[in-house]
Design a protein around this motif. Sequence first.
Motif, PDB file in Angstrom:
ATOM      1  N   ARG A   1       0.824  -1.356   0.220  1.00 58.96           N
ATOM      2  CA  ARG A   1       0.022  -0.130   0.077  1.00 58.96           C
ATOM      3  C   ARG A   1       0.891   1.176   0.027  1.00 58.96           C
ATOM      4  N   LEU A   2       0.259   2.260  -0.567  1.00 55.60           N
ATOM      5  CA  LEU A   2       0.879   3.619  -0.403  1.00 55.60           C
ATOM      6  C   LEU A   2       1.056   3.952   1.005  1.00 55.60           C
ATOM      7  N   ILE A   3       2.012   4.507   1.499  1.00 54.23           N
ATOM      8  CA  ILE A   3       2.256   5.076   2.933  1.00 54.23           C
ATOM      9  C   ILE A   3       2.295   6.691   3.079  1.00 54.23           C
ATOM     10  N   ALA A   4       3.108   7.133   2.186  1.00 48.37           N
ATOM     11  CA  ALA A   4       3.087   8.576   1.976  1.00 48.37           C
ATOM     12  C   ALA A   4       3.875   8.856   0.512  1.00 48.37           C
ATOM     13  N   TRP A   5       3.003   9.715  -0.253  1.00 50.34           N
ATOM     14  CA  TRP A   5       3.312   9.901  -1.637  1.00 50.34           C
ATOM     15  C   TRP A   5       4.917  10.309  -1.717  1.00 50.34           C
ATOM     16  N   PRO A   6       5.642   9.472  -2.636  1.00 45.42           N
ATOM     17  CA  PRO A   6       5.220   8.525  -3.618  1.00 45.42           C
ATOM     18  C   PRO A   6       5.633   7.078  -3.036  1.00 45.42           C
ATOM     19  N   TYR A   7       5.698   7.033  -1.823  1.00 42.90           N
ATOM     20  CA  TYR A   7       6.516   5.886  -1.131  1.00 42.90           C
ATOM     21  C   TYR A   7       5.452   4.882  -0.709  1.00 42.90           C
ATOM     22  N   THR A   8       5.761   3.761  -1.160  1.00 46.36           N
ATOM     23  CA  THR A   8       4.911   2.413  -1.147  1.00 46.36           C
ATOM     24  C   THR A   8       5.453   1.666   0.224  1.00 46.36           C
ATOM     25  N   LYS A   9       4.890   0.662   0.620  1.00 49.71           N
ATOM     26  CA  LYS A   9       5.435  -0.103   1.900  1.00 49.71           C
ATOM     27  C   LYS A   9       6.835  -0.613   1.581  1.00 49.71           C
ATOM     28  N   LEU A  10       6.841  -1.161   0.254  1.00 50.24           N
ATOM     29  CA  LEU A  10       8.314  -1.671  -0.069  1.00 50.24           C
ATOM     30  C   LEU A  10       9.216  -0.658  -0.394  1.00 50.24           C
ATOM     31  N   MET A  11       8.942   0.522  -0.025  1.00 47.05           N
ATOM     32  CA  MET A  11       9.952   1.692  -0.493  1.00 47.05           C
ATOM     33  C   MET A  11      10.407   2.428   0.861  1.00 47.05           C
ATOM     34  N   VAL A  12      10.021   1.722   2.151  1.00 48.79           N
ATOM     35  CA  VAL A  12      10.281   2.410   3.282  1.00 48.79           C
ATOM     36  C   VAL A  12      11.166   1.445   4.566  1.00 48.79           C
ATOM     37  N   ALA A  13      11.593   1.884   5.497  1.00 49.83           N
ATOM     38  CA  ALA A  13      12.143   0.907   6.344  1.00 49.83           C
ATOM     39  C   ALA A  13      11.020  -0.021   6.931  1.00 49.83           C
ATOM     40  N   ASN A  14      11.738  -1.116   7.392  1.00 47.42           N
ATOM     41  CA  ASN A  14      10.905  -2.313   7.892  1.00 47.42           C
ATOM     42  C   ASN A  14      11.565  -2.630   9.423  1.00 47.42           C
ATOM     43  N   PRO A  15      10.793  -1.757  10.477  1.00 46.45           N
ATOM     44  CA  PRO A  15      11.609  -1.987  11.720  1.00 46.45           C
ATOM     45  C   PRO A  15      10.983  -3.351  12.446  1.00 46.45           C
ATOM     46  N   SER A  16      10.143  -4.142  11.953  1.00 49.42           N
ATOM     47  CA  SER A  16       9.572  -5.216  12.330  1.00 49.42           C
ATOM     48  C   SER A  16      10.529  -6.635  12.295  1.00 49.42           C
ATOM     49  N   VAL A  17      11.641  -6.416  13.088  1.00 48.55           N
ATOM     50  CA  VAL A  17      12.569  -7.413  12.825  1.00 48.55           C
ATOM     51  C   VAL A  17      13.194  -7.691  14.168  1.00 48.55           C
ATOM     52  N   ASN A  18      13.817  -8.756  14.583  1.00 51.91           N
ATOM     53  CA  ASN A  18      14.633  -8.996  15.696  1.00 51.91           C
ATOM     54  C   ASN A  18      15.969  -9.330  15.382  1.00 51.91           C
ATOM     55  N   LEU A  19      16.944  -8.302  15.451  1.00 54.51           N
ATOM     56  CA  LEU A  19      18.361  -8.282  14.859  1.00 54.51           C
ATOM     57  C   LEU A  19      19.211  -7.838  15.875  1.00 54.51           C
ATOM     58  N   GLY A  20      20.508  -8.333  16.029  1.00 52.79           N
ATOM     59  CA  GLY A  20      21.486  -7.754  16.746  1.00 52.79           C
ATOM     60  C   GLY A  20      23.023  -7.898  15.870  1.00 52.79           C
ATOM     61  N   ALA A  21      23.881  -6.706  16.202  1.00 53.56           N
ATOM     62  CA  ALA A  21      25.093  -6.881  15.351  1.00 53.56           C
ATOM     63  C   ALA A  21      26.215  -6.207  16.435  1.00 53.56           C
ATOM     64  N   ALA A  22      27.384  -6.908  16.432  1.00 53.55           N
ATOM     65  CA  ALA A  22      28.509  -6.170  16.965  1.00 53.55           C
ATOM     66  C   ALA A  22      29.793  -6.146  16.197  1.00 53.55           C
ATOM     67  N   VAL A  23      30.588  -5.078  16.472  1.00 51.96           N
ATOM     68  CA  VAL A  23      31.891  -4.973  15.953  1.00 51.96           C
ATOM     69  C   VAL A  23      32.852  -4.654  16.810  1.00 51.96           C
ATOM     70  N   LEU A  24      33.839  -5.398  16.794  1.00 48.04           N
ATOM     71  CA  LEU A  24      35.146  -5.641  17.814  1.00 48.04           C
ATOM     72  C   LEU A  24      36.333  -4.949  17.019  1.00 48.04           C
ATOM     73  N   LEU A  25      36.852  -3.720  17.750  1.00 42.20           N
ATOM     74  CA  LEU A  25      37.995  -3.498  17.564  1.00 42.20           C
ATOM     75  C   LEU A  25      39.121  -3.525  18.290  1.00 42.20           C
ATOM     76  N   THR A  26      40.446  -3.025  17.998  1.00 39.51           N
ATOM     77  CA  THR A  26      41.420  -3.318  18.680  1.00 39.51           C
ATOM     78  C   THR A  26      42.654  -2.671  17.826  1.00 39.51           C
ATOM     79  N   SER A  27      43.800  -2.749  18.576  1.00 33.14           N
ATOM     80  CA  SER A  27      44.895  -2.172  17.706  1.00 33.14           C
ATOM     81  C   SER A  27      45.616  -3.381  16.778  1.00 33.14           C
ATOM     82  N   LEU A  28      46.426  -2.918  15.972  1.00 31.28           N
ATOM     83  CA  LEU A  28      47.096  -3.865  14.997  1.00 31.28           C
ATOM     84  C   LEU A  28      48.088  -4.505  15.840  1.00 31.28           C
ATOM     85  N   ALA A  29      48.787  -3.874  16.924  1.00 36.98           N
ATOM     86  CA  ALA A  29      49.728  -4.672  17.907  1.00 36.98           C
ATOM     87  C   ALA A  29      49.011  -5.616  18.593  1.00 36.98           C
TER      88      ALA A  29
END
Length: 504
Positions: free
Chosen positions: A229-257
């Motif tokens: 469906r249209l949500i806000a012209w001209p964007y349809t549902k498949l053109m907008v962010a989908n927040p209904s998810v269960n997701l997690g992510a992590a990035v680990l950084l350190t020094s080269l040494a």
Amino acid sequence: MPTTLQPDRIPVIAGIGEIADHPKDIAQGLEPLALLEAAVQRADDDSAASLLPQIDSLDVVNFLSWRYHAPAEQLATRLGIAPPHCFYGPVGGESPIRFIHEAALRIARGDAQVAVVCGAEAQSTATKAARAKLDLPWTPFAHDAPEPKRGAAFQQPIAATLGVARPITVYPLYEAATAAHWGQTPRQALNESGVLWSRYAAEAARNPNAWIKRAFAPNEITTPSPENRLIAWPYTKLMVANPSVNLGAAVLLTSLAKAREAGIPEDKLIYIHGGASAEEPRDYLARDQFVQSHAQNAVLETIKAMVGGNGRAFDAIELYSCFPVVPKMARRTLGLGDDVEPTVTGGLTFFGAPLNTYMTHAACAMVRRLRDRAKLGLLYGQGGFVTKHHALIVSRTLPQEALSQDVSVQAKADAAYGSVPRFATEASGDGTVETFTLIYDGRGEVQHGVVMLRIADGARAMARVPAQDQATLAFLTNMDRSPVGTRGPIATAADGVLEWRAAG
């Protein structure tokens, strides 16, 4: 020329971790803290160096699906660590990139040795549980914990009255204005969005962590239907962010040494080469125009200059994708053509939009791509209403210069600003359309239109187009001619709200 940098001051991404939770039973769904813990453990496992006990910098991206007291400290307790830097961030889709950059800067200064940036959402489970009136066996919801200030808190009252104080209804204002500025008909602009979004979908179909793993043709994405469906012209549902998810992510950084000391193979390490950040005013009605973002331009022009002035130097990019206008503007600033491959992740529609933390997943996907075959990557994140911008250059090659501690390009963005028109809440006579959108209900029916106008003295005003004014709504949605720049009469409705109609 070999680098003269000290390895203990060269930040590297050494581990990444992701989790996608698809519980068969709602009550078995993992809460955000559990997703965070799992993602961090997976990032440590990916490094194969057991660095988790040495974490001295922990940044947790703001999450909205559940509320906790001191979530970063609770996560640290779960992980069995007590990092001196333990931070829970504010709302903003750019924040994962900013936190990764800031963590790298701490390592480059010698203020940290092992850093983690992580984020998670469990909105899918939380929503299903609420609908089923099911109490989840999670950490009790912290009703008295402060809620973060979000976009609507910074806007003019009329924006909330007319329903244009949420991202889904604000970004279309940029969509209409930029298309007209670029000389596109609405049909051409929509076609560009469809092709671009189909590329995000194709990448999501290849990403094992994506929420929606199927390709979509451009016309499937842009054509309204009962399922789209249209949500806000001209964007349809498949053109907008989908927040209904269960997701997690992590990035680990350190020094080269430390990475070398831990025995991490150097072909797994990804280097931070630099980045930039800038912001627009929080109130989008206090901006000079809507055909570009000076903050986005400043950030991406700076990034482009860092790689010799050629955006095509990047062989892997992630352009933030909450709504199509964002990567459409970004690819033009970077000098990339309409053949752009805009993602290594899949986009906020198809991969999924765990609200503020999508770019944590994008960083994980970028690390995989660089380890696999790419050499130079761009991560560009954005938050608010085209408000906050941060970009980062990452590579599998060793940098030749120390990571610059000078990140902000705010002065460059501010210098580009033109005069900001006065905002008027009262007006009469004619108004010229600066930009517009239509807002739809859950059945895809028009609630009303919203036009941003410039009036006689150059002031800016915002007006409604009632759902009953079919002639004006048809004028606004003509696919072969943009209404931007056209004039029409303004009146004041019984509720005091300005209304506009097409002339003639």
